[in-house]
Design an enzyme around this catalytic site. Structure first.
Site: not given
Length: 406
Positions: A155, A181, A192, A278, A401, A406
């Site tokens: 993702t 992932k 995970t 991230e 995030n 959006t």
């Protein structure tokens, strides 16, 4: 002498498995988002799932399906979590499993499903099943086939994550390979975001569950990116038995050899996930030692690894030991601040009340300039020790995030 070897590979490395990852436009055009892993025959299986009380439909479905300990295929998708979708979402998961079984001409009860992505949206079932059929036609045993699975479940990951290990058991080469992932919404407290492991070891479902539980405790349960536990966390392992070793039916040397290989794969995947957190710029291992108990050490290490203040200080290359020690203090672990010490890769920042001077701060600055380092807190209260894998918290984490749906 140990025969354990870390090698390149993934879900197709072990004997008895085929796989494929394809694009079906679940959320994005032009990227893989449907994965299929298929065993040549029904095989031993085990899984662990999120402990979040808000659990996705695939998790609810799989918890029951895997109880038999026998699985032959796993269908996975990215781009849509199929979480908070109620009875319609559960039926979508069930239909996906039934359709996969029909396409592969196997028993429906031997199919598991997994999803990851945005919460609260119905699966685009037509696209998912179209992707499943394309994957079924593309199944293969090569390294590229295994890699395509790792790519299809990504993702916000920036790169696929795979790991493989081999070990000799009873004179037979046993392989354990897998992929995972996850780069955000990670404090698994079980596993995970999504993980898939295959092995050709001959082992009973009961011993496979035991091995997975032990491996998870040393790996995925020690991973923190942001302290958020997903609705979809799932880790699966399938064992084909094709290695030809004497079946592992109880604890002992053979079980320990297998467990060590499985743990090595899980730890490798966890380290890759932390490095790909991230927006992450630093991979950090937080170790607490000298605690009154291992449980205390784990509480303290996890609190540091989750602390936004500590994590942002690492991003800013600031050896702010006060944030580290403060997190230990509220963790619930016993601590006496003037007995404690804080180190960054062996360089002390705080020693039993002594604070790093300008000369020592210059040494610490060099440590924090690195992409990887270890933060060690020695409490000097006992023999308990535990480590947690984590990363820093950067500006990019906020941007990723803030814009996710959006």
């Amino acid at each position: 002498m140990s025969t354990l070897k870390i090698v390149d590979g993934g879900v197709c490395s072990a004997k008895g498995f085929r796989a494929a990852g394809v694009g079906a436009a679940i959320k994005y055009q032009g990227r893989k988002d449907v994965a299929l892993i298929v065993a040549d025959e029904p095989c031993a299986a085990a899984a662990v799932f999120t402990t979040n009380k808000v659990a996705a439909s695939p998790v609810l479905y799989d918890r029951e399906a895997v109880k038999s300990g026998c699985v032959q295929a796993i269908l996975a998708n990215s781009g849509c979590a199929n979480a908070c979708t109620g009875e319609p979402g559960f039926k979508d998961a069930e239909l996906s499993a039934l359709a996969t079984a029909g396409e592969l001409a196997i028993k429906p009860e031997n199919v598991l499903v997994a999803s990851t992505g945005v919460i609260g949206r119905r699966l685009p079932v037509d696209r998912l099943l179209s992707g499943m059929k394309a994957a079924a036609k593309s199944l293969g045993r090569t390294a590229d086939h295994g890699l395509s699975v790792a790519q299809a479940v990504m993702t916000t990951d920036t790169r696929p994550k795979q790991a493989c290990a081999t070990v000799s058991i009873g004179g037979k080469k046993v392989t354990v390979g897998g992929c995972s992932k996850g780069s955000g919404m990670i404090e698994p407290n079980m596993a995970t975001m999504l993980g898939f492991i295959t092995t050709d070891a001959a082992i009973t479902p009961a011993m496979l569950r035991r091995a997975l539980k032990l491996a998870v405790a040393k790996s995925f349960n020690r991973l923190v990116v942001d302290g958020d536990e997903s609705t979809n966390d799932s880790l699966f392992i399938l064992a084909s038995g094709k290695a030809g070793n004497q079946p592992i039916v109880r604890g002992g040397d053979d079980f320990e050899l297998f467990r060590s290989a499985l743990e090595a794969v899980c730890v490798s995947l966890v380290r890759q996930m932390a490095k790909d957190g991230e927006g992450a710029t630093k991979f950090v291992t937080v170790t607490v030692r000298g605690a009154r108990s291992e449980a205390d050490a784990a509480r303290a290490a996890r609190a540091v690894a989750k602390s936004p203040l500590a994590k942002t200080s690492w991003f800013g290359r600031d050896p702010n030991w006060g944030r580290v020690l403060a997190a230990v203090g509220y963790s619930g672990a016993d601590v006496a601040d003037l007995k404690a010490e804080v180190f960054y890769d062996g360089e002390w920042a705080f020693r039993r009340g002594e604070v790093a001077d300008e000369k020592q701060l210059a040494k610490l600055a060099k440590v924090l300039d690195k992409d990887e380092f270890e933060v060690v807190v020695d409490l000097h209260l006992g023999r308990g020790e535990s480590s947690i894998y984590t990363c820093d918290l950067s500006l990019d984490y906020v941007h990723i995030n803030a814009d996710y749906t959006t």
